[in-house]
Design a protein around this motif. Structure first.
Motif, PDB file in Angstrom:
ATOM      1  N   ASP A  43       0.839  -1.203   0.000  1.00  0.00           N
ATOM      2  CA  ASP A  43       0.000   0.000   0.000  1.00  0.00           C
ATOM      3  C   ASP A  43       0.865   1.241   0.000  1.00  0.00           C
ATOM      4  N   LYS A  44       1.958   1.202   0.747  1.00  0.00           N
ATOM      5  CA  LYS A  44       2.963   2.248   0.631  1.00  0.00           C
ATOM      6  C   LYS A  44       4.319   1.564   0.616  1.00  0.00           C
ATOM      7  N   LEU A  45       4.921   1.566  -0.562  1.00  0.00           N
ATOM      8  CA  LEU A  45       6.226   0.936  -0.716  1.00  0.00           C
ATOM      9  C   LEU A  45       7.294   2.018  -0.700  1.00  0.00           C
ATOM     10  N   VAL A  46       8.264   1.859   0.178  1.00  0.00           N
ATOM     11  CA  VAL A  46       9.412   2.767   0.214  1.00  0.00           C
ATOM     12  C   VAL A  46      10.631   1.969  -0.251  1.00  0.00           C
ATOM     13  N   VAL A  47      11.272   2.468  -1.312  1.00  0.00           N
ATOM     14  CA  VAL A  47      12.458   1.797  -1.846  1.00  0.00           C
ATOM     15  C   VAL A  47      13.685   2.570  -1.378  1.00  0.00           C
ATOM     16  N   VAL A  48      14.618   1.872  -0.745  1.00  0.00           N
ATOM     17  CA  VAL A  48      15.814   2.513  -0.205  1.00  0.00           C
ATOM     18  C   VAL A  48      17.033   2.022  -0.986  1.00  0.00           C
ATOM     19  N   GLU A  49      17.887   2.963  -1.374  1.00  0.00           N
ATOM     20  CA  GLU A  49      18.962   2.659  -2.319  1.00  0.00           C
ATOM     21  C   GLU A  49      20.289   2.414  -1.593  1.00  0.00           C
ATOM     22  N   THR A 101      10.483  -6.645  13.308  1.00  0.00           N
ATOM     23  CA  THR A 101      10.764  -7.318  14.584  1.00  0.00           C
ATOM     24  C   THR A 101       9.501  -7.833  15.260  1.00  0.00           C
ATOM     25  N   LEU A 102       8.345  -7.184  15.011  1.00  0.00           N
ATOM     26  CA  LEU A 102       7.119  -7.529  15.735  1.00  0.00           C
ATOM     27  C   LEU A 102       6.350  -8.692  15.112  1.00  0.00           C
ATOM     28  N   CYS A 103       6.406  -8.813  13.783  1.00  0.00           N
ATOM     29  CA  CYS A 103       5.770  -9.990  13.167  1.00  0.00           C
ATOM     30  C   CYS A 103       6.653 -10.399  12.006  1.00  0.00           C
ATOM     31  N   SER A 104       6.222 -10.231  10.779  1.00  0.00           N
ATOM     32  CA  SER A 104       7.100 -10.549   9.655  1.00  0.00           C
ATOM     33  C   SER A 104       6.653  -9.781   8.421  1.00  0.00           C
ATOM     34  N   CYS A 105       6.347  -8.483   8.595  1.00  0.00           N
ATOM     35  CA  CYS A 105       5.873  -7.666   7.480  1.00  0.00           C
ATOM     36  C   CYS A 105       6.896  -7.670   6.349  1.00  0.00           C
ATOM     37  N   TYR A 106       6.391  -7.685   5.126  1.00  0.00           N
ATOM     38  CA  TYR A 106       7.245  -7.952   3.967  1.00  0.00           C
ATOM     39  C   TYR A 106       6.457  -7.513   2.735  1.00  0.00           C
ATOM     40  N   ALA A 144       4.911  -0.521  10.899  1.00  0.00           N
ATOM     41  CA  ALA A 144       3.535  -0.121  10.563  1.00  0.00           C
ATOM     42  C   ALA A 144       3.172  -0.741   9.209  1.00  0.00           C
ATOM     43  N   GLU A 145       2.359  -0.057   8.404  1.00  0.00           N
ATOM     44  CA  GLU A 145       1.939  -0.653   7.118  1.00  0.00           C
ATOM     45  C   GLU A 145       2.795  -0.185   5.946  1.00  0.00           C
ATOM     46  N   ILE A 146       3.865   0.545   6.223  1.00  0.00           N
ATOM     47  CA  ILE A 146       4.813   0.894   5.164  1.00  0.00           C
ATOM     48  C   ILE A 146       5.690  -0.324   4.918  1.00  0.00           C
ATOM     49  N   ARG A 147       5.948  -0.632   3.676  1.00  0.00           N
ATOM     50  CA  ARG A 147       6.803  -1.767   3.357  1.00  0.00           C
ATOM     51  C   ARG A 147       8.067  -1.265   2.663  1.00  0.00           C
ATOM     52  N   TYR A 148       9.167  -1.939   2.947  1.00  0.00           N
ATOM     53  CA  TYR A 148      10.473  -1.506   2.451  1.00  0.00           C
ATOM     54  C   TYR A 148      11.090  -2.550   1.522  1.00  0.00           C
ATOM     55  N   GLN A 194     -17.056  -5.942   9.746  1.00  0.00           N
ATOM     56  CA  GLN A 194     -16.001  -6.673   9.080  1.00  0.00           C
ATOM     57  C   GLN A 194     -15.588  -5.931   7.821  1.00  0.00           C
ATOM     58  N   SER A 195     -14.284  -5.756   7.666  1.00  0.00           N
ATOM     59  CA  SER A 195     -13.799  -5.195   6.410  1.00  0.00           C
ATOM     60  C   SER A 195     -13.806  -6.305   5.370  1.00  0.00           C
ATOM     61  N   PRO A 196     -14.369  -6.051   4.200  1.00  0.00           N
ATOM     62  CA  PRO A 196     -14.447  -7.116   3.211  1.00  0.00           C
ATOM     63  C   PRO A 196     -13.094  -7.409   2.562  1.00  0.00           C
ATOM     64  N   ASP A 197     -12.142  -6.517   2.701  1.00  0.00           N
ATOM     65  CA  ASP A 197     -10.902  -6.674   1.953  1.00  0.00           C
ATOM     66  C   ASP A 197      -9.722  -6.470   2.878  1.00  0.00           C
ATOM     67  N   ARG A 198      -9.130  -7.571   3.282  1.00  0.00           N
ATOM     68  CA  ARG A 198      -8.012  -7.495   4.198  1.00  0.00           C
ATOM     69  C   ARG A 198      -6.835  -6.757   3.579  1.00  0.00           C
ATOM     70  N   LEU A 199      -6.739  -6.780   2.258  1.00  0.00           N
ATOM     71  CA  LEU A 199      -5.587  -6.159   1.615  1.00  0.00           C
ATOM     72  C   LEU A 199      -5.826  -4.682   1.322  1.00  0.00           C
ATOM     73  N   GLY A 200      -6.973  -4.166   1.725  1.00  0.00           N
ATOM     74  CA  GLY A 200      -7.231  -2.753   1.509  1.00  0.00           C
ATOM     75  C   GLY A 200      -6.277  -1.904   2.327  1.00  0.00           C
ATOM     76  N   THR A 201      -5.972  -0.717   1.810  1.00  0.00           N
ATOM     77  CA  THR A 201      -4.993   0.122   2.486  1.00  0.00           C
ATOM     78  C   THR A 201      -5.510   0.616   3.832  1.00  0.00           C
ATOM     79  N   ALA A 202      -4.590   0.809   4.774  1.00  0.00           N
ATOM     80  CA  ALA A 202      -4.918   1.369   6.084  1.00  0.00           C
ATOM     81  C   ALA A 202      -4.597   2.868   6.129  1.00  0.00           C
ATOM     82  N   GLU A 203      -4.268   3.452   4.984  1.00  0.00           N
ATOM     83  CA  GLU A 203      -3.967   4.889   4.942  1.00  0.00           C
ATOM     84  C   GLU A 203      -5.277   5.669   5.039  1.00  0.00           C
ATOM     85  N   ARG A 204      -5.304   6.684   5.907  1.00  0.00           N
ATOM     86  CA  ARG A 204      -6.509   7.487   6.120  1.00  0.00           C
ATOM     87  C   ARG A 204      -6.116   8.958   6.179  1.00  0.00           C
ATOM     88  N   PRO A 205      -6.351   9.714   5.115  1.00  0.00           N
ATOM     89  CA  PRO A 205      -5.986  11.130   5.131  1.00  0.00           C
ATOM     90  C   PRO A 205      -6.605  11.848   6.329  1.00  0.00           C
TER      91      PRO A 205
END
Lengths: 191, 227
Positions: free
Chosen positions: A80-86, A98-103, A152-156, B118-129
Protein backbone atom coordinates in the motif's frame (compact mmCIF):
# COMPACT_ATOMS: atom_id res chain seq x y z
CA UNK A 1 2.31 -29.01 17.69
CA UNK A 2 3.69 -31.36 15.11
CA UNK A 3 2.97 -30.75 11.46
CA UNK A 4 0.46 -33.60 11.35
CA UNK A 5 -1.50 -32.18 14.27
CA UNK A 6 -1.50 -28.72 12.72
CA UNK A 7 -2.60 -30.24 9.41
CA UNK A 8 -5.57 -31.86 11.18
CA UNK A 9 -6.46 -28.64 12.94
CA UNK A 10 -6.29 -26.68 9.68
CA UNK A 11 -8.43 -29.31 7.96
CA UNK A 12 -11.00 -29.10 10.77
CA UNK A 13 -11.27 -25.34 10.35
CA UNK A 14 -11.42 -25.52 6.56
CA UNK A 15 -14.14 -28.17 6.53
CA UNK A 16 -16.30 -26.25 9.02
CA UNK A 17 -15.81 -22.94 7.22
CA UNK A 18 -16.60 -24.58 3.89
CA UNK A 19 -19.84 -26.02 5.25
CA UNK A 20 -20.84 -22.58 6.47
CA UNK A 21 -20.05 -21.11 3.07
CA UNK A 22 -17.37 -18.82 4.48
CA UNK A 23 -14.51 -20.20 2.41
CA UNK A 24 -14.45 -21.81 -0.98
CA UNK A 25 -12.04 -24.65 -1.70
CA UNK A 26 -11.56 -23.67 -5.35
CA UNK A 27 -10.66 -20.13 -4.36
CA UNK A 28 -8.21 -21.47 -1.79
CA UNK A 29 -6.55 -23.52 -4.54
CA UNK A 30 -6.42 -20.44 -6.79
CA UNK A 31 -4.84 -18.32 -4.08
CA UNK A 32 -2.19 -20.95 -3.40
CA UNK A 33 -1.36 -21.31 -7.12
CA UNK A 34 -1.18 -17.55 -7.47
CA UNK A 35 1.31 -17.13 -4.62
CA UNK A 36 3.31 -20.16 -5.74
CA UNK A 37 3.60 -19.07 -9.34
CA UNK A 38 2.97 -15.38 -9.84
CA UNK A 39 4.09 -13.60 -6.68
CA UNK A 40 7.78 -13.66 -5.91
CA UNK A 41 11.14 -11.90 -6.04
CA UNK A 42 11.12 -12.11 -9.85
CA UNK A 43 8.72 -9.17 -9.66
CA UNK A 44 11.03 -7.06 -7.53
CA UNK A 45 13.90 -8.01 -9.83
CA UNK A 46 12.00 -6.42 -12.74
CA UNK A 47 11.77 -3.21 -10.77
CA UNK A 48 15.47 -3.24 -9.90
CA UNK A 49 16.61 -3.99 -13.47
CA UNK A 50 14.46 -1.15 -14.78
CA UNK A 51 15.83 1.27 -12.17
CA UNK A 52 19.40 0.36 -13.12
CA UNK A 53 18.78 1.10 -16.80
CA UNK A 54 16.43 4.06 -16.55
CA UNK A 55 17.50 7.02 -14.40
CA UNK A 56 14.11 8.72 -14.64
CA UNK A 57 12.35 5.59 -13.43
CA UNK A 58 14.86 5.21 -10.60
CA UNK A 59 14.19 8.78 -9.47
CA UNK A 60 10.43 8.12 -9.49
CA UNK A 61 10.91 4.80 -7.69
CA UNK A 62 12.89 6.38 -4.87
CA UNK A 63 10.47 9.31 -4.62
CA UNK A 64 7.26 7.21 -4.58
CA UNK A 65 7.72 3.46 -4.76
CA UNK A 66 4.00 2.68 -4.81
CA UNK A 67 3.33 4.90 -7.83
CA UNK A 68 6.43 3.71 -9.67
CA UNK A 69 5.60 0.01 -9.39
CA UNK A 70 1.98 0.62 -10.38
CA UNK A 71 2.92 0.42 -14.05
CA UNK A 72 4.11 -3.18 -13.61
CA UNK A 73 0.62 -4.25 -12.52
CA UNK A 74 1.86 -6.61 -9.82
CA UNK A 75 -0.69 -7.92 -7.35
CA UNK A 76 -0.27 -9.87 -4.18
CA UNK A 77 -0.69 -7.13 -1.62
CA UNK A 78 1.34 -5.58 1.17
CA UNK A 79 2.60 -2.65 -0.90
CA UNK A 80 0.00 0.00 0.00
CA UNK A 81 2.96 2.25 0.63
CA UNK A 82 6.23 0.94 -0.72
CA UNK A 83 9.41 2.77 0.21
CA UNK A 84 12.46 1.80 -1.85
CA UNK A 85 15.81 2.51 -0.21
CA UNK A 86 18.96 2.66 -2.32
CA UNK A 87 22.30 1.10 -1.47
CA UNK A 88 25.13 3.54 -2.23
CA UNK A 89 28.89 3.51 -1.54
CA UNK A 90 28.15 5.17 1.83
CA UNK A 91 24.99 3.36 2.91
CA UNK A 92 23.88 -0.26 3.05
CA UNK A 93 20.20 -0.88 3.83
CA UNK A 94 18.64 -3.97 5.39
CA UNK A 95 14.97 -4.63 6.18
CA UNK A 96 13.30 -6.47 9.07
CA UNK A 97 9.99 -6.67 10.92
CA UNK A 98 10.76 -7.32 14.58
CA UNK A 99 7.12 -7.53 15.74
CA UNK A 100 5.77 -9.99 13.17
CA UNK A 101 7.10 -10.55 9.66
CA UNK A 102 5.87 -7.67 7.48
CA UNK A 103 7.25 -7.95 3.97
CA UNK A 104 6.34 -6.42 0.56
CA UNK A 105 4.59 -9.48 -0.89
CA UNK A 106 3.75 -8.03 -4.31
CA UNK A 107 7.41 -7.41 -5.15
CA UNK A 108 9.26 -10.03 -3.09
CA UNK A 109 6.69 -12.80 -2.62
CA UNK A 110 6.05 -14.40 0.76
CA UNK A 111 8.99 -14.15 3.15
CA UNK A 112 11.49 -16.96 3.66
CA UNK A 113 11.53 -18.80 6.99
CA UNK A 114 14.67 -17.13 8.30
CA UNK A 115 13.04 -13.71 7.90
CA UNK A 116 10.17 -14.86 10.15
CA UNK A 117 12.31 -16.70 12.70
CA UNK A 118 13.39 -15.19 16.04
CA UNK A 119 17.14 -15.15 15.31
CA UNK A 120 16.92 -12.65 12.45
CA UNK A 121 14.14 -10.54 14.01
CA UNK A 122 15.93 -10.24 17.35
CA UNK A 123 19.48 -9.72 16.14
CA UNK A 124 19.47 -7.61 12.99
CA UNK A 125 18.38 -4.45 14.83
CA UNK A 126 21.20 -4.82 17.36
CA UNK A 127 24.05 -6.39 15.41
CA UNK A 128 23.29 -6.11 11.69
CA UNK A 129 26.94 -6.40 10.67
CA UNK A 130 27.28 -9.73 12.48
CA UNK A 131 24.04 -11.02 10.95
CA UNK A 132 25.08 -9.93 7.45
CA UNK A 133 28.38 -11.76 7.89
CA UNK A 134 26.42 -14.96 8.45
CA UNK A 135 24.94 -14.39 5.00
CA UNK A 136 28.50 -13.97 3.65
CA UNK A 137 28.02 -10.21 3.37
CA UNK A 138 30.80 -8.01 4.79
CA UNK A 139 29.97 -4.31 4.90
CA UNK A 140 33.03 -2.01 4.98
CA UNK A 141 33.51 -0.08 8.21
CA UNK A 142 33.11 3.29 6.48
CA UNK A 143 29.70 2.32 5.10
CA UNK A 144 26.75 3.07 7.39
CA UNK A 145 24.41 0.14 7.91
CA UNK A 146 20.85 1.43 7.85
CA UNK A 147 18.31 -0.96 9.37
CA UNK A 148 14.60 -0.50 8.57
CA UNK A 149 12.13 -2.03 11.05
CA UNK A 150 8.76 -2.16 9.25
CA UNK A 151 6.58 -1.68 12.31
CA UNK A 152 3.54 -0.12 10.56
CA UNK A 153 1.94 -0.65 7.12
CA UNK A 154 4.81 0.89 5.16
CA UNK A 155 6.80 -1.77 3.36
CA UNK A 156 10.47 -1.51 2.45
CA UNK A 157 12.52 -2.87 -0.42
CA UNK A 158 16.22 -2.36 -1.01
CA UNK A 159 17.49 -1.18 -4.40
CA UNK A 160 20.81 -3.03 -4.51
CA UNK A 161 23.89 -1.53 -6.16
CA UNK A 162 24.66 -2.93 -9.62
CA UNK A 163 28.17 -4.33 -10.08
CA UNK A 164 29.94 -2.01 -12.55
CA UNK A 165 30.74 -4.85 -14.95
CA UNK A 166 27.01 -5.46 -15.54
CA UNK A 167 26.55 -2.06 -17.21
CA UNK A 168 24.99 -2.25 -20.64
CA UNK A 169 23.38 -5.68 -20.17
CA UNK A 170 19.78 -6.24 -21.22
CA UNK A 171 16.84 -5.81 -18.87
CA UNK A 172 16.09 -9.52 -18.83
CA UNK A 173 19.67 -10.55 -18.08
CA UNK A 174 19.95 -7.99 -15.31
CA UNK A 175 16.62 -9.03 -13.81
CA UNK A 176 17.76 -12.67 -13.78
CA UNK A 177 20.77 -11.69 -11.64
CA UNK A 178 18.87 -9.81 -8.93
CA UNK A 179 18.43 -12.03 -5.88
CA UNK A 180 15.70 -11.91 -3.27
CA UNK A 181 18.28 -11.50 -0.53
CA UNK A 182 19.80 -8.43 -2.21
CA UNK A 183 16.37 -6.75 -2.13
CA UNK A 184 15.98 -7.54 1.60
CA UNK A 185 19.50 -6.23 2.09
CA UNK A 186 21.26 -9.29 3.49
CA UNK A 187 23.29 -9.76 0.32
CA UNK A 188 25.41 -7.54 -1.92
CA UNK A 189 25.42 -8.43 -5.61
CA UNK A 190 28.85 -9.36 -6.92
CA UNK A 191 30.28 -9.97 -10.39
CA UNK B 1 1.86 -6.01 24.98
CA UNK B 2 5.21 -7.16 26.30
CA UNK B 3 4.96 -10.49 24.55
CA UNK B 4 7.39 -12.95 23.04
CA UNK B 5 6.57 -11.55 19.57
CA UNK B 6 8.43 -8.32 20.46
CA UNK B 7 11.78 -9.81 19.56
CA UNK B 8 13.90 -6.79 18.61
CA UNK B 9 17.21 -6.83 20.50
CA UNK B 10 16.61 -10.06 22.44
CA UNK B 11 19.66 -12.22 23.02
CA UNK B 12 20.04 -15.95 22.78
CA UNK B 13 18.42 -17.05 19.52
CA UNK B 14 21.65 -18.13 17.85
CA UNK B 15 22.57 -18.04 14.19
CA UNK B 16 20.26 -17.15 11.32
CA UNK B 17 19.57 -20.30 9.38
CA UNK B 18 18.74 -19.70 5.71
CA UNK B 19 17.40 -22.62 3.67
CA UNK B 20 18.61 -23.11 0.11
CA UNK B 21 15.94 -23.26 -2.62
CA UNK B 22 13.16 -22.78 -0.11
CA UNK B 23 9.61 -23.47 -1.37
CA UNK B 24 6.89 -20.82 -0.91
CA UNK B 25 5.05 -23.22 1.42
CA UNK B 26 6.71 -26.19 3.12
CA UNK B 27 3.51 -28.05 3.96
CA UNK B 28 0.11 -28.24 2.35
CA UNK B 29 -1.64 -27.08 5.53
CA UNK B 30 0.50 -23.94 5.65
CA UNK B 31 -0.76 -22.92 2.23
CA UNK B 32 -4.40 -23.72 3.18
CA UNK B 33 -4.14 -21.61 6.34
CA UNK B 34 -2.59 -18.70 4.41
CA UNK B 35 -5.31 -18.79 1.74
CA UNK B 36 -8.14 -19.11 4.31
CA UNK B 37 -6.83 -16.04 6.10
CA UNK B 38 -6.89 -14.03 2.89
CA UNK B 39 -10.34 -15.24 1.96
CA UNK B 40 -11.86 -14.49 5.36
CA UNK B 41 -10.42 -10.98 5.48
CA UNK B 42 -11.30 -8.85 8.46
CA UNK B 43 -9.35 -6.74 10.89
CA UNK B 44 -5.64 -7.28 10.35
CA UNK B 45 -4.73 -5.62 13.64
CA UNK B 46 -6.94 -8.02 15.58
CA UNK B 47 -5.39 -10.91 13.69
CA UNK B 48 -1.92 -9.75 14.65
CA UNK B 49 -2.98 -9.34 18.27
CA UNK B 50 -4.50 -12.82 18.34
CA UNK B 51 -1.07 -14.13 17.33
CA UNK B 52 0.72 -12.01 19.94
CA UNK B 53 -1.50 -13.47 22.66
CA UNK B 54 -0.29 -17.00 21.93
CA UNK B 55 1.69 -18.29 24.90
CA UNK B 56 5.46 -17.79 24.46
CA UNK B 57 6.36 -21.47 24.28
CA UNK B 58 3.85 -22.21 21.52
CA UNK B 59 4.72 -18.96 19.73
CA UNK B 60 8.28 -20.15 19.31
CA UNK B 61 7.52 -23.84 18.76
CA UNK B 62 4.67 -23.66 16.27
CA UNK B 63 6.48 -21.63 13.57
CA UNK B 64 5.00 -18.91 11.40
CA UNK B 65 1.97 -20.59 9.86
CA UNK B 66 1.29 -22.48 13.08
CA UNK B 67 0.90 -19.07 14.69
CA UNK B 68 -1.42 -18.00 11.88
CA UNK B 69 -3.46 -21.15 12.49
CA UNK B 70 -3.72 -20.42 16.21
CA UNK B 71 -4.59 -16.79 15.55
CA UNK B 72 -7.23 -17.81 13.01
CA UNK B 73 -8.86 -20.28 15.40
CA UNK B 74 -8.89 -17.64 18.14
CA UNK B 75 -10.57 -15.08 15.91
CA UNK B 76 -13.18 -17.53 14.69
CA UNK B 77 -14.06 -18.53 18.25
CA UNK B 78 -13.98 -15.00 19.69
CA UNK B 79 -16.14 -13.71 16.85
CA UNK B 80 -18.65 -16.50 17.39
CA UNK B 81 -18.17 -17.89 13.87
CA UNK B 82 -17.24 -21.33 15.18
CA UNK B 83 -17.44 -22.81 18.65
CA UNK B 84 -14.48 -24.39 20.35
CA UNK B 85 -16.40 -27.61 20.85
CA UNK B 86 -17.33 -27.97 17.18
CA UNK B 87 -13.69 -27.41 16.15
CA UNK B 88 -12.48 -29.98 18.67
CA UNK B 89 -15.14 -32.46 17.59
CA UNK B 90 -14.33 -32.01 13.90
CA UNK B 91 -10.61 -32.45 14.55
CA UNK B 92 -11.38 -35.63 16.48
CA UNK B 93 -13.50 -36.99 13.64
CA UNK B 94 -10.65 -36.26 11.25
CA UNK B 95 -8.27 -38.29 13.40
CA UNK B 96 -6.98 -36.01 16.15
CA UNK B 97 -6.52 -37.60 19.56
CA UNK B 98 -8.77 -36.27 22.26
CA UNK B 99 -5.73 -35.24 24.33
CA UNK B 100 -4.12 -33.30 21.47
CA UNK B 101 -3.40 -29.75 22.39
CA UNK B 102 -5.47 -27.31 20.36
CA UNK B 103 -3.80 -24.88 17.99
CA UNK B 104 -1.54 -22.47 19.84
CA UNK B 105 -4.14 -20.27 21.43
CA UNK B 106 -4.27 -17.42 23.91
CA UNK B 107 -5.89 -18.19 27.23
CA UNK B 108 -6.32 -14.51 28.03
CA UNK B 109 -9.15 -12.73 26.25
CA UNK B 110 -10.17 -9.83 28.49
CA UNK B 111 -10.78 -6.60 26.62
CA UNK B 112 -11.02 -8.06 23.16
CA UNK B 113 -14.19 -6.88 21.52
CA UNK B 114 -15.64 -8.10 18.26
CA UNK B 115 -15.22 -5.82 15.26
CA UNK B 116 -17.90 -3.19 14.76
CA UNK B 117 -17.96 -4.24 11.15
CA UNK B 118 -16.00 -6.67 9.08
CA UNK B 119 -13.80 -5.20 6.41
CA UNK B 120 -14.45 -7.12 3.21
CA UNK B 121 -10.90 -6.67 1.95
CA UNK B 122 -8.01 -7.50 4.20
CA UNK B 123 -5.59 -6.16 1.61
CA UNK B 124 -7.23 -2.75 1.51
CA UNK B 125 -4.99 0.12 2.49
CA UNK B 126 -4.92 1.37 6.08
CA UNK B 127 -3.97 4.89 4.94
CA UNK B 128 -6.51 7.49 6.12
CA UNK B 129 -5.99 11.13 5.13
CA UNK B 130 -6.26 13.41 8.17
CA UNK B 131 -7.48 17.00 8.42
CA UNK B 132 -5.24 17.67 11.40
CA UNK B 133 -1.63 18.75 10.96
CA UNK B 134 1.13 16.45 12.10
CA UNK B 135 2.59 17.45 15.45
CA UNK B 136 6.16 16.80 14.37
CA UNK B 137 8.14 18.01 11.35
CA UNK B 138 11.06 16.55 9.46
CA UNK B 139 14.24 16.99 11.50
CA UNK B 140 12.46 17.19 14.87
CA UNK B 141 14.00 15.24 17.73
CA UNK B 142 11.50 13.00 19.47
CA UNK B 143 11.52 10.54 22.35
CA UNK B 144 9.61 7.28 22.22
CA UNK B 145 7.33 7.11 25.22
CA UNK B 146 7.99 4.71 28.04
CA UNK B 147 4.75 2.81 27.98
CA UNK B 148 3.96 -0.80 28.56
CA UNK B 149 0.44 -1.66 27.51
CA UNK B 150 -1.31 -4.97 27.95
CA UNK B 151 -3.03 -4.66 24.57
CA UNK B 152 -1.83 -4.40 21.00
CA UNK B 153 0.80 -1.86 20.02
CA UNK B 154 3.20 -1.43 17.13
CA UNK B 155 5.89 0.24 19.17
CA UNK B 156 8.52 -2.35 19.99
CA UNK B 157 9.99 -2.23 23.48
CA UNK B 158 13.55 -1.69 22.31
CA UNK B 159 12.87 1.95 21.27
CA UNK B 160 11.15 2.93 24.55
CA UNK B 161 12.62 6.08 26.06
CA UNK B 162 15.08 6.49 23.18
CA UNK B 163 15.63 9.74 21.29
CA UNK B 164 15.65 9.83 17.50
CA UNK B 165 15.00 12.18 14.61
CA UNK B 166 11.95 12.37 12.37
CA UNK B 167 13.03 11.52 8.80
CA UNK B 168 9.66 10.66 7.23
CA UNK B 169 6.07 11.96 7.38
CA UNK B 170 3.45 9.53 6.14
CA UNK B 171 0.13 11.20 6.93
CA UNK B 172 -2.71 9.41 8.71
CA UNK B 173 -3.02 5.65 9.09
CA UNK B 174 -5.38 3.38 11.03
CA UNK B 175 -4.03 3.26 14.60
CA UNK B 176 -3.52 -0.42 15.42
CA UNK B 177 -3.54 0.13 19.19
CA UNK B 178 -7.23 1.07 18.98
CA UNK B 179 -8.31 -0.88 15.93
CA UNK B 180 -7.09 -4.22 17.31
CA UNK B 181 -9.51 -3.84 20.23
CA UNK B 182 -12.62 -2.93 18.31
CA UNK B 183 -12.42 0.77 19.18
CA UNK B 184 -12.57 2.05 15.62
CA UNK B 185 -9.84 3.09 13.25
CA UNK B 186 -8.81 6.23 15.15
CA UNK B 187 -6.29 7.24 12.49
CA UNK B 188 -3.08 8.91 13.67
CA UNK B 189 -0.13 10.51 11.95
CA UNK B 190 2.69 8.11 11.17
CA UNK B 191 6.40 9.00 11.08
CA UNK B 192 9.66 7.34 10.29
CA UNK B 193 12.09 7.99 13.14
CA UNK B 194 15.82 7.32 12.89
CA UNK B 195 17.87 6.29 15.91
CA UNK B 196 21.63 6.11 16.26
CA UNK B 197 22.60 2.65 17.45
CA UNK B 198 24.13 4.20 20.61
CA UNK B 199 20.70 5.64 21.48
CA UNK B 200 19.23 2.12 21.44
CA UNK B 201 21.98 -0.11 22.79
CA UNK B 202 24.48 2.22 24.48
CA UNK B 203 28.01 1.03 23.97
CA UNK B 204 26.76 -2.48 23.21
CA UNK B 205 25.89 -1.78 19.59
CA UNK B 206 28.00 -2.02 16.46
CA UNK B 207 29.90 0.88 14.90
CA UNK B 208 28.22 3.06 12.30
CA UNK B 209 24.73 1.61 12.39
CA UNK B 210 21.44 3.50 12.32
CA UNK B 211 17.92 2.21 12.71
CA UNK B 212 14.79 3.65 11.14
CA UNK B 213 11.33 2.63 12.31
CA UNK B 214 7.75 3.72 11.68
CA UNK B 215 6.06 5.13 14.80
CA UNK B 216 2.61 6.65 15.36
CA UNK B 217 2.22 10.11 16.87
CA UNK B 218 0.84 8.89 20.25
CA UNK B 219 4.08 6.94 20.77
CA UNK B 220 6.21 10.10 20.63
CA UNK B 221 7.01 13.22 22.64
CA UNK B 222 8.89 16.28 21.45
CA UNK B 223 12.38 16.62 22.83
CA UNK B 224 12.91 20.21 23.90
CA UNK B 225 16.17 22.11 24.31
CA UNK B 226 16.55 21.05 27.93
CA UNK B 227 16.80 17.36 27.12
Amino acid sequence: MTDSRMALRAEALESLLTEKGLVDADRIDETISFYNERVGPMNGAQVVARAWRDADFKARLLADGTAAIDEFGFSGGQVDKLVVVENTPGTHNVVVCTLCSCYPWAVLGLPPRWYKDPAYRSRVVREPRAVLKEFGTAIPGDTTVQVWDSSAEIRYMVLPAMPLSWAGQSHDILASKVSRDSMIGVQVLLD
Amino acid sequence: MDGIHDLGGKHGFGAVNPEANEPVFHERWEARVFAMYLQLGGNLDRSRHAIERIDPISYLADTYYGRWLGGLETRLVEDGVLSQSEINERARVLGAHSDDRVAARPSFTRGHLPDEKQSPDRLGTAERPLETSPRFALGDWVRARITSVEGHTRMPAYVRGCIGQVIGLHGGWVFPDRHAHGHGEGAEHLYTVRFATEALWGSGGEEDVELSIDLFEPYLDMVDGDD
